[in-house]
Design an enzyme around this catalytic site. Structure first.
Site, PDB file in Angstrom:
ATOM      1  N   TYR A 140     -34.296  14.614 -37.845  1.00  0.00           N
ATOM      2  CA  TYR A 140     -32.860  14.362 -37.936  1.00  0.00           C
ATOM      3  C   TYR A 140     -32.136  15.558 -38.543  1.00  0.00           C
ATOM      4  CZ  TYR A 140     -28.354  12.529 -39.362  1.00  0.00           C
ATOM      5  OH  TYR A 140     -26.995  12.355 -39.553  1.00  0.00           O
ATOM      6  N   ARG A 199     -26.683  20.383 -33.792  1.00  0.00           N
ATOM      7  CA  ARG A 199     -25.353  19.855 -33.466  1.00  0.00           C
ATOM      8  C   ARG A 199     -24.256  20.774 -33.985  1.00  0.00           C
ATOM      9  NH1 ARG A 199     -23.768  13.816 -35.380  1.00  0.00           N
ATOM     10  NH2 ARG A 199     -24.663  14.599 -37.335  1.00  0.00           N
ATOM     11  N   TYR A 205     -21.785  16.056 -47.696  1.00  0.00           N
ATOM     12  CA  TYR A 205     -23.044  15.650 -48.320  1.00  0.00           C
ATOM     13  C   TYR A 205     -23.674  16.832 -49.067  1.00  0.00           C
ATOM     14  CZ  TYR A 205     -23.542  11.065 -46.025  1.00  0.00           C
ATOM     15  OH  TYR A 205     -23.402   9.768 -45.615  1.00  0.00           O
ATOM     16  N   ARG A 219     -16.009   8.964 -40.436  1.00  0.00           N
ATOM     17  CA  ARG A 219     -16.493   7.586 -40.579  1.00  0.00           C
ATOM     18  C   ARG A 219     -15.955   6.678 -39.469  1.00  0.00           C
ATOM     19  NH1 ARG A 219     -20.983   7.840 -43.535  1.00  0.00           N
ATOM     20  NH2 ARG A 219     -20.621   9.082 -45.420  1.00  0.00           N
ATOM     21  N   GLU A 265     -28.111  -0.617 -39.329  1.00  0.00           N
ATOM     22  CA  GLU A 265     -26.868   0.158 -39.204  1.00  0.00           C
ATOM     23  C   GLU A 265     -25.997  -0.542 -38.170  1.00  0.00           C
ATOM     24  OE1 GLU A 265     -27.076   4.486 -39.261  1.00  0.00           O
ATOM     25  OE2 GLU A 265     -25.949   4.516 -37.358  1.00  0.00           O
TER      26      GLU A 265
END
Length: 321
Positions: A139, A146, A198, A211, A312
């Site tokens: 990830y 990305r 983060y 979000r 999730e």
């Protein structure tokens, strides 16, 4: 120019050929138990449904839809919104970071050169998402690829997004998205640190998503990113799926309040990702208590981007007036 007309999203149990025969179908998403099709509007996502056969997720536009292919991009659009999808076999690339960079470079180039230059929402599915320790986790490599592929589209106005681990075992990166001719409005959650802020402990490259995104248009539609049991930037309730769901819904309530939208109801179409099939019964019972009957949901087996997270939720929420 008039405001964009919203698309509709629903879960539909029907024949795939009949759905694809509809002139205003923008996209059809099947899951691991669905048949194949080479129609540009169709993608079979590599997630196993908790109950089979799963319905199709069907996006319908307000105008007549045109379709096409541009390199690795399959797309369909009306005047206001464009669906696009890319699938890349990891075996054709050096690693998952390289495959992701290629996918996002193609996505960014297509969107920037199109009539729908504003990203609203991106979905990502990759196998073995939690494999690897520390910075070697797949990830984290996905996040690096990305960010590299987004290039000029990067900034603080990120789209909503999800990244989920495929449950069918196929090492094929699947990325699909919704873009619009007019920009939406990113929404952040005051209970959670913005993902792109983060700290370093979560990897060398922070995740690049908002979000949620309030879509442009004449009716309020909120595209919700993958939401889990995270407060600030820290995961909560390790090993307790019911407590994680309670925290997840606290986050969703906070997000809806930030977007000035009412709680879930008839305008809600949610996907619930569950890490362990053994938790499906408990999750389903919990959802029955927390969601009204007219809020549509689909439960899928899939790995969450942090190993300690068990569930999730993402989806579309629209106010029904």
């Amino acid at each position: 120019m008039s405001l964009p007309a919203p698309i509709s999203i629903d879960y539909v149990s029907a024949d795939l050929a009949d759905l694809l025969a509809e002139p205003r179908v923008l996209a059809v998403l099947g899951f691991a138990d669905a048949p194949a099709s080479d129609d540009p509007r169709y993608l079979r996502v590599g997630l196993v449904p908790a109950a089979s056969p799963a319905p199709y997720e069907v996006w319908r536009a307000q105008g007549v839809v045109e379709t096409g292919r541009d390199g690795d991009v399959r797309w369909a659009a009306d005047a206001d919104y464009c669906y696009g999808a890319i699938e890349l076999a990891e075996s054709d690339y050096a690693d998952i970071a390289d495959a992701t960079r290629a996918a996002y470079s193609a996505l960014a180039a297509f969107v920037a050169g199109s009539r729908w230059p504003h990203l609203v929402r991106i979905w990502n599915y990759l196998a073995d998402i939690n494999v690897g320790d520390g910075d070697a986790e797949r990830y984290k490599h996905f996040c690096t690829g990305r960010a590299a592929g987004m290039g000029a589209l990067s900034g603080t106005a990120f789209p909503a997004a999800s990244a989920i681990g495929r449950s069918d075992g196929a090492r094929v990166l699947q990325v699909y998205w919704l873009a619009a001719r007019e920009p939406g409005r990113p929404i952040e959650n005051p209970r959670q640190t913005s993902a792109w802020r983060y700290p370093r402990q979560f990897g060398p490259t922070a995740p690049t998503f908002a979000r949620a995104m309030r879509a442009p248009g004449m009716a309020p539609q909120l595209y919700i990113s993958g939401t889990a049991s995270v407060v600030g930037h820290a995961s909560q309730h390790d090993g307790d799926v019911d407590a994680q769901l309670a925290e997840t819904f606290a986050n969703l309530d906070s997000l809806l309040a930030s977007a000035t939208l009412p709680h879930f109801g008839a305008g809600s179409v949610l996907k619930v990702y569950v890490r362990h099939a053994s938790d499906v019964a408990a999750v389903t019972a919990n959802l029955d208590r927390r969601l009204p009957p007219d809020a549509r949901r689909l439960v899928l087996i899939g790995d969450i981007c942090r190993l300690e997270l068990l569930v999730e939720i993402d989806g579309l929420h629209a106010a029904v007036i």
